[in-house]
Design an enzyme around this catalytic site. Structure first.
Site, PDB file in Angstrom:
ATOM      1  N   GLU A 106       0.883  -1.169   0.000  1.00 53.48           N
ATOM      2  CA  GLU A 106       0.000   0.000   0.000  1.00 53.48           C
ATOM      3  C   GLU A 106       0.918   1.216   0.000  1.00 53.48           C
ATOM      4  O   GLU A 106       1.521   1.553   1.017  1.00 53.48           O
ATOM      5  CB  GLU A 106      -0.906  -0.038   1.240  1.00 53.48           C
ATOM      6  CG  GLU A 106      -2.202   0.729   1.067  1.00 53.48           C
ATOM      7  CD  GLU A 106      -2.037   2.206   1.338  1.00 53.48           C
ATOM      8  OE1 GLU A 106      -1.807   2.952   0.352  1.00 53.48           O
ATOM      9  OE2 GLU A 106      -2.121   2.623   2.487  1.00 53.48           O
ATOM     10  N   CYS A 141      -1.746   9.189   2.271  1.00 58.74           N
ATOM     11  CA  CYS A 141      -1.535   8.650   0.928  1.00 58.74           C
ATOM     12  C   CYS A 141      -2.695   9.010   0.009  1.00 58.74           C
ATOM     13  O   CYS A 141      -2.545   9.083  -1.208  1.00 58.74           O
ATOM     14  CB  CYS A 141      -1.361   7.127   0.978  1.00 58.74           C
ATOM     15  SG  CYS A 141      -2.727   6.252   1.775  1.00 58.74           S
TER      16      CYS A 141
END
Length: 510
Positions: free
Chosen positions: A233, A267
């Site tokens: 991720e 993110c």
């Protein structure tokens, strides 16, 4: 034993130390984990859930302490510590308590007509020892969620939390101990990148990494040498597309929060805002106005915290300086404040006149920089939004939901939100992950448990017949197999011819 210095990023003061894990002990940690796995994997889902539920109650009992630790260690506002880190973990546990047994139970599967008489199903089995390497921006959520899923799936886990937020790592270790997990089922290793590399080299059975795409690619290369499966991720450069028919005030406030929550260190941060030209000027004026209303002084009600990682300050400074040198305008904020911060608190910056040749538009900034770009039409903005090596998430803003959904379907992203931002990661019922340089794999939802398992396909025959139609000898079978196929899969299905062929094959198999 070396120690990690704990610095409060808001004040810049040292507030403690956390002992690191010696590199020479990693082999022992894996040996202990593999021994513990022999027992843990044989516990039922219900038995494992008992420990997970106790962990949930322990977190709730220590809620105030958790808020303070995350606030001090990561420098985020207390409201964000409780909503983004603590609440999301508790909500994930609640989801797992309800759905884990169903998700991991034996799944029946259909058996094709050619294999009539047999039964098929899939079963899920833990992989072994899972290595979880977690980041500093959401030090609790992005560590606990994969760890909890891996444990519940029957694995033992070695967690390496970020060395940037070691107090949170230490607290998590304490939570697992207080929840009474069996010895060595979950171990926490404290240290920096050297420790992370050593843990990867010990050949875990699965690696779950959250962090930069640069480090993720290095881990993937190392894992590939031993065919170790991974979930990565990684970063993002998320676009927010605002059409002129969007709810104006909501879009402005959404842009501000999506860009500056956790000080832009997400993110899924809104790092590129595309606004339809007819409302562009009024949008940036209102964005600046709303920015100036935010509470920045440290308090329980503060809207903004601080940067967390000192090295990230330089990235923010470089992106802003480079953009300005290439023609970007600082519409709000002051470049000099990047050098005059107390602790790691810097003034957010709104950049206009930016373009896709700039680092600020192409590379992940991971800080309080808001880029706003006008666009002419739907086709243009889709092209602009997809013009990046990242593909984590995006948002589309319009009252015309048909248009918004159409645009969402054409965006190169792992998740898209309509008329909101970031929230897909907060929904435990939705899989989460990115494409392109934003990562590999998905977690959350059913897949969040299943990725930590081997899927085993099983077919069962009662073992009554002497032979199968496709076994030796082949003599005289070819014409019947041809009839078998043409009568069943041809343009016109002929059941009588099909059954005749099948029984002829059975006779020849006696």
């Amino acid at each position: 034993m070396e120690a990690l210095e704990v610095m409060n990023p808001i004040s810049g003061d040292t507030i403690g130390f956390v002992n690191t894990t010696p590199l020479h002990t990693t082999t022992l940690m894996y040996d202990q984990a593999r021994k513990a796995f022999n027992i843990w994997q044989n516990k039922s889902i219900k038995e494992r859930l008992h420990y997970i539920s106790k962990l949930k109650h322990t977190i709730v009992e220590q809620l105030e302490e958790g808020i303070d630790i995350i606030h001090q260690d990561a420098g985020k506002p207390k409201v964000e510590a409780i909503t983004a880190d603590l609440f999301t973990v508790l909500d994930t546990i609640a989801y797992l308590e309800k759905h884990a047994e169903k998700t991991l139970k034996i799944q029946k599967a259909k058996t094709p007509i050619a294999l009539i008489g047999k039964k098929s199903y899939t079963s899920y089995h833990p992989r072994g020892v899972v290595l979880v390497i977690s980041p500093w921006n959401y030090p609790f959520q992005l560590a606990m969620n994969p760890v909890i899923n891996a444990l519940l799936a029957g694995n033992c886990v070695i967690l390496k939390p970020s060395e940037v937020t070691p107090l949170v790592g230490q607290w998590m270790e304490s939570l697992f101990e207080q929840a009474g997990f069996p010895e060595h089922v979950i171990q926490v290793a404290h240290g920096g990148k050297e420790l992370g590399a050593k843990l990867v080299s010990e050949k875990p059975d699965y690696i779950f990494f959250t962090g930069s795409d640069r480090t993720g690619k290095m881990i993937q290369q190392e894992a590939a040498k031993h065919l170790i499966p991974t979930s990565l991720e990684l970063g993002g450069k998320d676009p927010m597309i605002v059409f002129q028919d969007a709810h104006f005030d909501r879009a402005v406030r959404g842009a501000l929060w999506g860009s500056l929550t956790n000080y832009g260190q997400v993110c899924m941060s809104v790092e590129r805002i595309y606004v339809e030209k007819k409302i562009y000027e009024s949008f940036i004026l209102e964005l600046k106005n709303e920015l100036q209303k935010l509470k920045t002084e440290p308090s329980d009600d503060a809207d903004l915290g601080s940067m967390t990682f000192e090295n990230q300050l330089q990235v923010v400074q470089n992106h802003v300086t480079s953009a300005v040198s290439k023609g970007a305008k600082i519409f709000s904020g002051n470049r000099s404040t990047l050098h005059e911060q107390k602790g790691m608190r810097i003034e957010p910056v709104i950049l206009t006149n930016v373009n896709h040749e700039m680092e600020a538009i192409q590379e992940e900034t991971f800080g309080p920089v808001i880029n706003v770009i006008p666009f002419e039409n739907e086709a243009e903005v889709i092209q602009l939004a997809n013009d990046t090596r990242y593909g984590l998430s995006a948002s589309v803003w319009s009252k015309d939901l048909n248009k918004a959904k159409r645009v969402a379907g054409r965006l190169a992203a792992g998740s898209v939100v309509v008329n909101d931002v970031i929230i897909t990661i907060a929904n435990p019922y939705l899989p989460f992950g990115g494409i392109k340089d934003s990562g590999i794999g998905r977690y959350h939802a059913q897949v969040g448990l299943q990725i930590f398992c081997h899927q085993k396909s099983i077919m069962v025959d009662r073992g009554i017949k002497k032979s199968e139609v496709n076994w030796f000898p082949y003599e005289g079978k070819l014409p019947h197999f041809k009839n078998f196929i043409t009568s069943w899969y041809g343009k016109r299905k002929n059941v009588i011819k099909f059954l005749s062929s099948y029984f002829q094959l059975l006779r020849k198999s006696k």
